[in-house]
Design an enzyme around this catalytic site. Structure first.
Site, PDB file in Angstrom:
ATOM      1  N   GLU A   1       0.866  -1.265   0.048  1.00  0.00           N
ATOM      2  CA  GLU A   1      -0.131  -0.113   0.074  1.00  0.00           C
ATOM      3  C   GLU A   1       0.857   1.240  -0.005  1.00  0.00           C
ATOM      4  OE1 GLU A   1      -2.859  -0.367  -0.997  1.00  0.00           O
ATOM      5  OE2 GLU A   1      -3.120  -2.451  -0.215  1.00  0.00           O
TER       6      GLU A   1
ATOM      7  N   ASP B   1       3.691  -4.633  -5.430  1.00  0.00           N
ATOM      8  CA  ASP B   1       3.903  -6.122  -5.009  1.00  0.00           C
ATOM      9  C   ASP B   1       5.475  -6.034  -4.496  1.00  0.00           C
ATOM     10  OD1 ASP B   1       1.376  -7.031  -4.470  1.00  0.00           O
ATOM     11  OD2 ASP B   1       1.239  -8.088  -6.638  1.00  0.00           O
TER      12      ASP B   1
HETATM   13 ZN    ZN Z   1      -2.808  -2.514  -4.555  1.00  0.00          ZN
END
Ligand code: ZN
Length: 684
Positions: free
Chosen positions: A521, A585
């Site tokens: 995030e 990621d």
């Molecule tokens: Zn995301």
């Protein structure tokens, strides 16, 4: 909740997954007892972690967890959501049964009860639809068309286009009015134009589905089929002027602020002034029109299309919006296309799961407050916040140490990083639903009254400061998001549980799971989309030109890497559509791993220290991978590849670990192994 393209909330997975895909009861394998917190029973020891790490970490889980008939995919997220869902059902049943109900129990219990009353719904038949259908039938000119379009939008049925409130891209502390493309019945623009066989078949089935919906309100088959053709033609024309999902990831493409009076030039054939007044929108002098070309096309269409077709179109969309609140025949027909054809799901979910989901959608914070009281542990909140700070610290180190960025841009990046705020668990101020009338025996009415409340609540924000304490997800949601226009990261209570976080698990596993989620995030603030917003959430370029060029070059490596992955035969991932999520990621995992190393150093625990036979480093990577154990039906995999900015679990796992030399080191992978980081992509 409106989700404007501009300042799109970027979650860990698509809300579509979290909100629409619900779990079938148990067969979930109980995780084998482990000291680390890993699911040892999921691991396929016969696989080579250096060749296919996902198979190694999740192979047995996939083998032992078939996709339930009423699901389009099934994974770790679903299992956790299932747990939350059972807790929600208990709450709702108690609220419904309680004789001396509190006002909140009356709302959520009454709503749930009205949804569960299938017999009552069946008896009412199409009666709840009639008054609105009658209004639509009476539309005979442009003025009446505007009135009816605004009436439907007021009830949450977004015909022709979307109208909502959004943070001002140039002054993100304030809210402005926003007009956007919309009005389609297929998932997104390109579904109307792809020429491959499968796509043509989906379109054919879509038209047949619309026709059947008309037959359900008594229209003869021939006539229904003609109406469906007309609607398809109109939607195709609307799609033509729309941007596709990939283009919509570029916020610059969605910003066109103009004086409200300019709408008269942009779309003179549709009386927007009248539309806004009928909708009881607050007055405004300027607005954003996300996709002006769409409204040019709409302007032509609204004049050139016969009033019959415009009426049919509104009727069709009203039926689709209403279907799941009506009799079995409507529910089944709706499921047949949206569930079976588009996602490959075999069966409808049991009624109670649909009713829990509908209550969460309609009265999410009333239900969520009870969920939090019942399930949420404060210690989880504290530990999560601690990890957030550790990972933010790693991001600062990362920014300082990267070689491709100039000192000027680095300084700005640090300003943005330090301005990130965190919300964990649930809102400080709960939404007040006291003005929504809920009747125990009127599911249809309850649903539309809750939508009306939501539309009004949303539009009332226009012209006011943005409330950054508000949440874009309800507390039981198993997801997390970064909001670029607010520069904050948000973790609903629903995700702060095993396997993402556990007080009992080893830190290495927690860092691999919730730690990577936090890093993910945070990295969104610095991905190809998020980086275009400044510390205060304004769409403002703070990058030196050469740094931007460097960033794009590094990002292209990720575009090409993921663009070569194929989730289902004949379909490849869209590297540009998934770029932001893949960047998050990759960056997120690195940050979480650095935080783990620092944590271990503080405790003088060697990285090589084993638990359950795995070193700390190995536990971290396994903890990360096991969050993504999942299976997906081919129909769903295809639809997701065309619409979802997230890559499937397998590629989220293998794509990332093959970019990280620390993984190769942890598992002893060598040059030539598939997971060996030979030509690793790296942005952050
Ligand atoms: Zn995301």
């Amino acid at each position: 909740m409106s989700l404007t393209g501009l300042g799109r909330r970027v979650g860990l997975l698509s809300l579509f997954l979290a909100a629409e895909v619900f779990a079938q009861s148990p067969p979930a394998q109980v995780a084998a007892a482990s000291h680390s917190g890993l699911d040892l029973s999921a691991i396929d020891k016969s696989a080579d972690p250096c060749n296919d790490f996902y198979q190694y970490a999740c192979g047995n889980w996939i083998k032992n967890n078939a996709i339930p008939a009423d699901e389009s995919s099934w994974g770790t997220f679903n299992q956790l959501y299932e747990r939350n869902q059972n807790a929600l059902r208990d709450i709702l049943q108690d609220s419904a049964a309680n004789q001396n109900r509190s006002p909140v129990d009356q709302k959520i219990g009454g709503f749930y009860q009205s949804c569960m009353n299938e017999e009552g719904i069946q008896q009412r038949g199409t009666e709840p639809l009639q008054s609105e259908l009658e209004r639509i039938r009476h539309v005979s000119n442009q003025q009446e068309l505007v009135d009816e379009a605004s009436r439907l939008q007021d009830r949450g049925v977004a015909v022709f286009f979307e109208f909502n409130a959004t943070p001002d891209p140039n002054d993100a502390r304030m809210t402005i009015a926003n007009l956007d493309q919309g009005g389609l019945g297929l998932p997104e623009r390109d579904f109307y134009f792809r020429s491959d066989e499968k796509s043509q078949e989906i379109r054919k089935k879509y038209v047949a589905h619309i026709a059947k919906m008309f037959e359900l309100i008594g229209v003869p088959a021939d006539d229904a089929s003609k109406k469906a053709d007309g609607i398809m033609k109109l939607e195709t024309a609307l799609a033509k002027g729309s941007l596709d999902v990939t283009a919509r990831r570029d916020p610059q493409k969605l910003v066109h602020e103009m004086p409200a009076s300019d709408l008269k030039q942009l779309a003179p054939n549709f009386n927007f002034d009248q539309f806004f007044v009928q909708l009881h929108s607050p007055e405004f002098a300027k607005l954003n029109v996300s996709v002006p070309d769409f409204f040019k096309d709409f302007n032509t269409l609204v004049a050139d299309t016969g009033i019959d077709t415009l009426r049919d179109y509104m009727t069709g969309h009203y039926l689709t919006a209403s279907a799941s609140k009506l009799t079995k025949a409507f529910v089944d027909e709706n499921f047949d296309f949206y569930g079976r054809t588009l996602s490959g799901t075999k069966e409808l979910r049991p009624r109670w799961k649909r009713c829990v989901a509908a209550t969460d959608q309609a009265l999410g914070e009333a239900l969520g407050k009870k969920f939090v009281e019942k399930t949420f542990g404060e210690e989880g909140k504290e530990r999560t916040l601690e990890m957030v700070h550790e990972i933010e610290h790693q991001m600062a180190e990362d920014i300082q140490s990267i070689k491709w960025m100039s000192p000027t841009t680095k300084q700005q990046a640090m300003v943005k990083l330090h301005a990130v705020s965190n919300k964990i668990g649930y809102p400080d101020k709960w939404r007040d639903y006291s003005s929504v009338d809920i009747a125990d025996n009127d599911y249809f009415g309850n649903w539309y009254r809750s939508l009306e409340f939501e539309v009004k609540r949303e539009l009332n924000k226009i012209g006011k400061p943005v409330d950054r304490g508000e949440w874009g997800m309800t507390p039981p949601t198993v997801n997390a998001y970064y909001e670029p226009t607010e520069n904050n990261i948000n973790f609903p209570a629903g995700i702060l549980q095993p396997p993402f976080y556990s007080n009992q698990a080893d830190d290495a596993v927690n860092y691999g799971a919730i730690g990577v989620v936090i890093g993910h995030e945070l990295t969104h603030g610095f991905d190809d989309e998020g980086r275009q917003f400044d510390a205060d959430g304004n769409l403002k370029d703070w990058w030196q030109k050469q740094d931007e060029e460097q960033f794009n070059k590094l990002a292209d490596c990720i575009v090409n890497e993921y663009g070569s992955f194929s989730p289902v035969s004949g379909v490849e991932l869209n590297g540009k559509l998934t770029l932001g999520e893949n960047t998050a990621d990759n960056g997120g995992l690195r940050l979480a791993y650095m935080a783990l190393l620092e944590d271990l150093a503080k405790k003088s625990t060697p990285v090589t220290q084993k638990q359950d036979g795995y070193t700390q480093a190995q536990q971290f990577f396994l903890g990360f991978a096991q969050v993504w154990c999942e299976s997906t039906r081919p129909e769903e995999a295809r639809t997701l590849a065309q619409t979802d900015p997230h890559s499937p679990g397998k590629f989220r796992t293998n794509g990332v670990v093959s970019n990280v030399p620390q993984f190769s080191k942890a598992f002893g992978c060598k040059a030539g192994d598939k997971m060996y980081a030979a030509h690793a992509c790296r942005v952050w």
